[in-house]
Design a protein around this motif. Structure first.
Motif, mmCIF file in Angstrom:
data_model
loop_
_atom_site.group_PDB
_atom_site.id
_atom_site.type_symbol
_atom_site.label_atom_id
_atom_site.label_comp_id
_atom_site.label_asym_id
_atom_site.label_seq_id
_atom_site.Cartn_x
_atom_site.Cartn_y
_atom_site.Cartn_z
ATOM 1 N N GLY A 112 0.915 -1.237 -0.141
ATOM 2 C CA GLY A 112 -0.105 -0.061 0.121
ATOM 3 C C GLY A 112 0.752 1.201 0.137
ATOM 4 O O GLY A 112 0.319 2.410 -0.312
ATOM 5 N N THR A 113 2.217 1.087 0.007
ATOM 6 C CA THR A 113 2.973 2.421 0.001
ATOM 7 C C THR A 113 2.793 3.199 -1.150
ATOM 8 O O THR A 113 2.577 4.517 -0.881
ATOM 9 C CB THR A 113 4.425 2.037 0.198
ATOM 10 N N LEU A 114 2.623 2.649 -2.223
ATOM 11 C CA LEU A 114 2.722 3.341 -3.524
ATOM 12 C C LEU A 114 1.371 4.307 -3.473
ATOM 13 O O LEU A 114 1.152 5.404 -3.679
ATOM 14 C CB LEU A 114 2.852 2.787 -4.677
ATOM 15 N N VAL A 115 0.313 3.595 -3.387
ATOM 16 C CA VAL A 115 -0.981 4.242 -3.178
ATOM 17 C C VAL A 115 -1.300 5.347 -2.083
ATOM 18 O O VAL A 115 -1.614 6.430 -2.315
ATOM 19 C CB VAL A 115 -2.256 3.173 -3.253
ATOM 20 N N ALA A 116 -0.692 4.693 -1.022
ATOM 21 C CA ALA A 116 -0.963 5.962 0.129
ATOM 22 C C ALA A 116 0.044 7.105 -0.042
ATOM 23 O O ALA A 116 -0.398 8.143 0.203
ATOM 24 C CB ALA A 116 -0.422 5.301 1.417
ATOM 25 N N GLY A 117 1.166 6.923 -0.671
ATOM 26 C CA GLY A 117 1.965 8.005 -1.112
ATOM 27 C C GLY A 117 1.397 8.932 -2.074
ATOM 28 O O GLY A 117 1.699 10.167 -1.937
ATOM 29 N N ILE A 118 0.518 8.391 -2.932
ATOM 30 C CA ILE A 118 0.194 9.143 -3.896
ATOM 31 C C ILE A 118 -0.837 10.071 -3.380
ATOM 32 O O ILE A 118 -1.035 11.076 -3.759
ATOM 33 C CB ILE A 118 -0.518 8.267 -5.440
ATOM 34 N N ILE A 119 -1.801 9.488 -2.416
ATOM 35 C CA ILE A 119 -2.875 10.072 -2.095
ATOM 36 C C ILE A 119 -2.067 11.293 -0.932
ATOM 37 O O ILE A 119 -2.587 12.339 -1.072
ATOM 38 C CB ILE A 119 -3.588 9.087 -0.961
ATOM 39 N N LEU A 120 -0.909 10.797 -0.288
ATOM 40 C CA LEU A 120 -0.495 11.958 0.662
ATOM 41 C C LEU A 120 0.367 12.973 -0.321
ATOM 42 O O LEU A 120 -0.091 14.061 0.146
ATOM 43 C CB LEU A 120 0.545 11.125 1.590
ATOM 44 N N ALA A 121 0.670 12.835 -1.481
ATOM 45 C CA ALA A 121 1.281 13.459 -2.290
ATOM 46 C C ALA A 121 0.193 14.472 -2.850
ATOM 47 O O ALA A 121 0.376 15.803 -2.991
ATOM 48 C CB ALA A 121 2.014 12.953 -3.394
ATOM 49 N N VAL A 122 -0.805 13.927 -3.189
ATOM 50 C CA VAL A 122 -1.933 14.792 -3.813
ATOM 51 C C VAL A 122 -2.471 15.806 -2.548
ATOM 52 O O VAL A 122 -2.630 16.950 -2.926
ATOM 53 C CB VAL A 122 -3.272 13.872 -4.059
ATOM 54 N N MET A 123 -2.487 15.174 -1.238
ATOM 55 C CA MET A 123 -3.258 16.042 -0.381
ATOM 56 C C MET A 123 -2.328 17.200 -0.044
ATOM 57 O O MET A 123 -2.680 18.127 0.130
ATOM 58 C CB MET A 123 -3.226 15.120 0.926
ATOM 59 N N LEU A 124 -0.890 16.740 -0.107
ATOM 60 C CA LEU A 124 -0.053 17.710 0.198
ATOM 61 C C LEU A 124 0.092 18.991 -0.904
ATOM 62 O O LEU A 124 0.228 20.100 -0.452
ATOM 63 C CB LEU A 124 1.316 17.354 0.363
ATOM 64 N N ALA A 125 -0.009 18.538 -2.149
ATOM 65 C CA ALA A 125 -0.034 19.500 -3.047
ATOM 66 C C ALA A 125 -1.152 20.566 -2.984
ATOM 67 O O ALA A 125 -1.031 21.609 -3.418
ATOM 68 C CB ALA A 125 -0.079 18.637 -4.693
ATOM 69 N N LEU A 126 -2.393 19.914 -2.795
ATOM 70 C CA LEU A 126 -3.552 20.608 -2.661
ATOM 71 C C LEU A 126 -3.315 21.736 -1.389
ATOM 72 O O LEU A 126 -3.870 22.522 -1.594
ATOM 73 C CB LEU A 126 -4.672 19.814 -2.164
ATOM 74 N N CYS A 127 -2.918 21.215 -0.325
ATOM 75 C CA CYS A 127 -2.821 22.028 0.907
ATOM 76 C C CYS A 127 -1.677 22.919 0.525
ATOM 77 O O CYS A 127 -1.770 24.038 0.728
ATOM 78 C CB CYS A 127 -2.126 21.150 1.918
#
Length: 146
Positions: free
Chosen positions: A72-87
């Motif tokens: 799940g690291t890749l999927v979780a990492g992508i979700i976190l990266a999107v969240m960080l980009a939006l923030c």
């Protein structure tokens, strides 16, 4: 690695909890109990700290996720990266532009909604609201699935 997992879960949970509390509790209470101008001023004062909180929690969570690697690291990492980009977009682009517009609008209570500055502010507010809801949804997915 157990400590890193705990820090990861804590960072995501604190980010999600802070965003949910601010979005669904604090802001509505302020706008119900204060005048539009007063509530907007208070929320505007809180926004920089709100976004810094999200950025700090997001960076910690992303670093932990990278350290943990595995299922799940890749999927979780992508979700976190999107969240960080939006923030980051909210923090470094939307919030400063909205704050500058608010200074130009004498009063949201007396300035007509169709005034160009109010329309521009409304667009920024709409984009920010969508970003915020996506960050919250991403946090929920991370808490539930990872």
């Amino acid at each position: 690695m157990q400590v890193v997992t705990i820090i990861y879960r804590l960072a995501v949970s604190l980010w999600l909890g802070g965003a949910a509390l601010f979005t669904f509790m604090l802001t509505p209470i302020l706008f119900r109990s204060e005048s539009r101008d007063s509530a907007g001023r208070i929320v505007g004062l809180l926004f920089p700290g709100y976004f810094r909180w999200g950025l700090a929690c997001g960076v910690v969570a992303l670093i932990c996720r990278v350290i943990l690697s595995g299922k799940g690291t890749l999927v979780a990492g992508i979700i976190l990266a999107v969240m960080l980009a939006l923030c980051s977009f909210q923090s470094f682009y939307i919030e400063p532009k909205a704050a500058a517009l608010k200074k130009e609008i004498v009063s949201f209570e007396t300035t007509p909604k169709d005034h160009p500055l109010r329309r521009e502010f409304a667009k920024l507010h709409g984009v920010s609201a969508v970003c915020n809801l996506v960050v919250i949804a991403g946090g929920v997915v991370l808490v539930v699935l990872f």
